[in-house]
Design a protein around this motif. Structure first.
Motif, PDB file in Angstrom:
ATOM      1  N   GLY A  89       0.880  -1.286  -0.017  1.00  0.00           N
ATOM      2  CA  GLY A  89      -0.078  -0.050  -0.001  1.00  0.00           C
ATOM      3  C   GLY A  89       0.764   1.288  -0.010  1.00  0.00           C
ATOM      4  N   GLN A  90       2.190   1.108  -0.050  1.00  0.00           N
ATOM      5  CA  GLN A  90       3.161   2.264  -0.128  1.00  0.00           C
ATOM      6  C   GLN A  90       3.668   2.510  -1.520  1.00  0.00           C
ATOM      7  OE1 GLN A  90       5.754   1.740   3.332  1.00  0.00           O
ATOM      8  NE2 GLN A  90       5.277   3.760   3.778  1.00  0.00           N
ATOM      9  N   CYS A  91       3.811   3.755  -1.857  1.00  0.00           N
ATOM     10  CA  CYS A  91       4.799   4.142  -2.942  1.00  0.00           C
ATOM     11  C   CYS A  91       6.132   4.607  -2.462  1.00  0.00           C
ATOM     12  CB  CYS A  91       4.107   5.304  -3.725  1.00  0.00           C
ATOM     13  SG  CYS A  91       2.241   4.919  -4.178  1.00  0.00           S
ATOM     14  N   VAL A 170     -12.003   7.777  -1.051  1.00  0.00           N
ATOM     15  CA  VAL A 170     -10.776   8.060  -1.813  1.00  0.00           C
ATOM     16  C   VAL A 170      -9.945   9.218  -1.078  1.00  0.00           C
ATOM     17  CG1 VAL A 170     -11.408   9.634  -3.654  1.00  0.00           C
ATOM     18  CG2 VAL A 170      -9.765   7.979  -3.936  1.00  0.00           C
ATOM     19  N   ARG A 171     -10.794  10.370  -0.323  1.00  0.00           N
ATOM     20  CA  ARG A 171     -10.282  11.364   0.171  1.00  0.00           C
ATOM     21  C   ARG A 171      -9.059  11.135   1.315  1.00  0.00           C
ATOM     22  NH1 ARG A 171     -13.188  16.271  -0.491  1.00  0.00           N
ATOM     23  NH2 ARG A 171     -15.251  15.976  -1.569  1.00  0.00           N
ATOM     24  N   ALA A 172      -9.449  10.020   1.842  1.00  0.00           N
ATOM     25  CA  ALA A 172      -8.602   9.666   3.030  1.00  0.00           C
ATOM     26  C   ALA A 172      -7.142   8.905   2.837  1.00  0.00           C
ATOM     27  CB  ALA A 172      -9.049   8.412   4.009  1.00  0.00           C
ATOM     28  N   THR A 173      -7.056   8.620   1.397  1.00  0.00           N
ATOM     29  CA  THR A 173      -5.642   8.176   0.901  1.00  0.00           C
ATOM     30  C   THR A 173      -4.612   9.184   1.214  1.00  0.00           C
ATOM     31  OG1 THR A 173      -6.778   7.293  -0.901  1.00  0.00           O
ATOM     32  CG2 THR A 173      -4.426   7.243  -1.162  1.00  0.00           C
ATOM     33  N   LYS A 174      -3.453   8.764   1.953  1.00  0.00           N
ATOM     34  CA  LYS A 174      -2.383   9.747   2.320  1.00  0.00           C
ATOM     35  C   LYS A 174      -1.488   9.691   1.207  1.00  0.00           C
ATOM     36  CE  LYS A 174      -2.374   9.215   7.565  1.00  0.00           C
ATOM     37  NZ  LYS A 174      -3.243   8.135   7.692  1.00  0.00           N
ATOM     38  N   ILE A 190      -5.456   3.216  -6.536  1.00  0.00           N
ATOM     39  CA  ILE A 190      -5.467   4.648  -6.725  1.00  0.00           C
ATOM     40  C   ILE A 190      -4.537   5.316  -5.779  1.00  0.00           C
ATOM     41  CG2 ILE A 190      -6.773   6.943  -6.499  1.00  0.00           C
ATOM     42  CD1 ILE A 190      -9.032   5.147  -7.447  1.00  0.00           C
ATOM     43  N   ALA A 191      -3.575   6.013  -5.972  1.00  0.00           N
ATOM     44  CA  ALA A 191      -2.310   6.549  -5.041  1.00  0.00           C
ATOM     45  C   ALA A 191      -2.704   8.030  -4.986  1.00  0.00           C
ATOM     46  CB  ALA A 191      -1.027   6.162  -5.574  1.00  0.00           C
ATOM     47  N   ARG A 192      -2.312   8.652  -4.025  1.00  0.00           N
ATOM     48  CA  ARG A 192      -2.131  10.136  -3.851  1.00  0.00           C
ATOM     49  C   ARG A 192      -0.776  10.486  -4.098  1.00  0.00           C
ATOM     50  NH1 ARG A 192      -5.373  14.360  -1.869  1.00  0.00           N
ATOM     51  NH2 ARG A 192      -6.477  12.982  -0.278  1.00  0.00           N
ATOM     52  N   SER A 193      -0.472  10.838  -5.488  1.00  0.00           N
ATOM     53  CA  SER A 193       0.818  11.019  -5.925  1.00  0.00           C
ATOM     54  C   SER A 193       0.549  11.695  -7.523  1.00  0.00           C
ATOM     55  CB  SER A 193       1.366   9.823  -6.190  1.00  0.00           C
ATOM     56  OG  SER A 193       0.704   8.800  -6.941  1.00  0.00           O
TER      57      SER A 193
END
Ligand code: THG
Length: 366
Positions: A89-91, A170-174, A190-193
């Motif tokens: 779950g990490q990038c 989806v808003r909670a994605t860090k 879906i990533a926040r990036s």
């Protein structure tokens, strides 16, 4: 300039149909695939990116997938970043180096599980290097390019648009984390990036056939948000100090020269190819490094290396430059020798059109 001849070698993406309908005005080629560079004008696209929301066809960010019991071992061979603390779950932004410590790529790595990883690559044929290592070391791992195509949603209204299509969760994605979300029965990461500093997401669209339905759903949901088709913006990415592989760095550079030393933990990255070479440069420190550069006057397009000169001697080069509407100067990225890299140093930059005055800065424009 003349046009580029379309052919099979220059791959279309699952979203090219939508990009064309949105009136794309220019492309570049990246990983043998079409990457839009401008829709209205680079300046108009820039202002819109900073104030609204855009959908970007970044399918050129191809995935190199590692699958199997030795996937994690191979991943650590590729990068001097220590991956032991990385969770599913990490990038991670991961410099990839060759046996001399030279940069081969600067991708985003995604850990799906211990035995499944994606490497979301910049513009070089990394698949070949990874396949060769897996084969040469007889690793128990499959390496290939899956049918995954990133679609970026970038800009201050990205959270609002994404929540309308994928739900509020989806808003909670860090930042630099990803979760799994459903679109018409297909689960997608879906990533926040994304390749801007305006905030947003990257959807790893699973399946070419799902590309246009998702593209259309985003534009329908965002009509009142002034959603537009966009693309990585030359001006904004230089202001943000986001490096472009092949432009701002090549195999000739170490990660430390690129300012990517903070993403290296070479001492503990056991098994990394190029580790010995990098330990040497990490100890002595680089003798040239990436810097923000402000350039006075008018500039032609930066389509070649521009030498940076001091008293007639070459002390570096500019590799990306554009006129910034918000900062009232030309913003640029350069590689500058140690003797001249201090903030405030004034140099001459030699472009194809003449000589301009350039000032070195420690920080980019954000
Ligand atoms: N997203 C994904 N794949 C990519 C890119 C991307 N592949 C090609 C290219 N871009 C790879 N290069 C970069 C460069 C910078 C960043 C990501 C990929 C980036 N850097 C942030 C920074 O420098 O501020 C954050 C790094 C961090 O804190 O870890 O985002 O854009 N999928």
């Amino acid at each position: 300039m003349a046009t580029i001849a379309p052919s099979r070698r220059i791959r279309r993406t699952p979203f090219t149909e939508g990009v064309e309908a949105a009136g794309v005005k220019g492309y570049t080629v990246y990983n043998h695939m079409l990457l839009p560079t401008v829709f209205r004008s680079v300046e108009e696209d820039y202002h819109h990116l900073k104030s609204a929301v855009q959908v970007w066809d970044v399918a050129v960010e191809r995935q190199v997938e590692l699958r199997g019991p030795e996937a994690a071992r191979l991943m650590q061979m590729l990068t001097p970043r220590d991956l032991r603390g990385m969770l599913p779950g990490q990038c991670f932004y991961v410099p990839i180096v060759d046996e001399t410590g030279g940069m081969l790529n600067d991708p985003v790595g995604l850990k799906l599980s211990e035995d499944r990883w994606w490497i979301s690559i910049a513009d070089s044929d990394l698949l070949l290097w990874v396949k060769a290592l897996a084969y040469g070391y007889r690793l128990d791992v499959l390496v290939d390019e899956p049918d995954i195509s990133p679609l970026a949603v970038q800009g201050p209204k990205a959270d609002e648009l994404m929540s309308r299509v994928f739900g509020d969760a989806v808003r909670a994605t860090k930042f630099f984390r990803f979760g799994w979300f459903d679109f018409q029965g297909v689960s997608m990461a879906i990533a926040r990036s994304g390749y801007s500093k305006q905030g947003g997401f990257e959807i790893y669209v699973d399946g070419t056939k799902n590309g246009m339905p998702l593209w259309n759903a985003l534009f329908e949901a965002g009509r009142d948000l002034d959603v537009h088709a966009g693309c990585p913006n030359l001006i904004e990415r230089i202001e943000a100090g986001l490096l472009s592989y092949g432009n701002d760095m090549t195999r000739e550079n170490t990660p430390h020269e690129c300012g990517l030393g903070r993403f290296c933990s070479t001492q503990t990255a056991i098994g990394c190819v190029g580790r010995d070479a990098l330990l040497r440069v990490a100890k002595e420190g680089p003798t040239q490094q990436v810097r923000a550069i402000a350039i006075d006057g008018d500039l032609p397009p930066c389509d070649r290396v521009w030498p940076l000169m001091a008293k007639g001697k070459r002390v570096g080069q500019v590799t990306s430059a554009a006129k910034s509407p918000d900062y009232n100067t030309n913003v640029a990225i350069g590689m500058v020798r140690m003797t001249h890299w201090d903030e405030g140093t004034v140099l001459d930059v030699h472009t194809q059109d003449g000589v301009n005055s350039a000032t070195v800065y420690d920080n980019f424009w954000h």
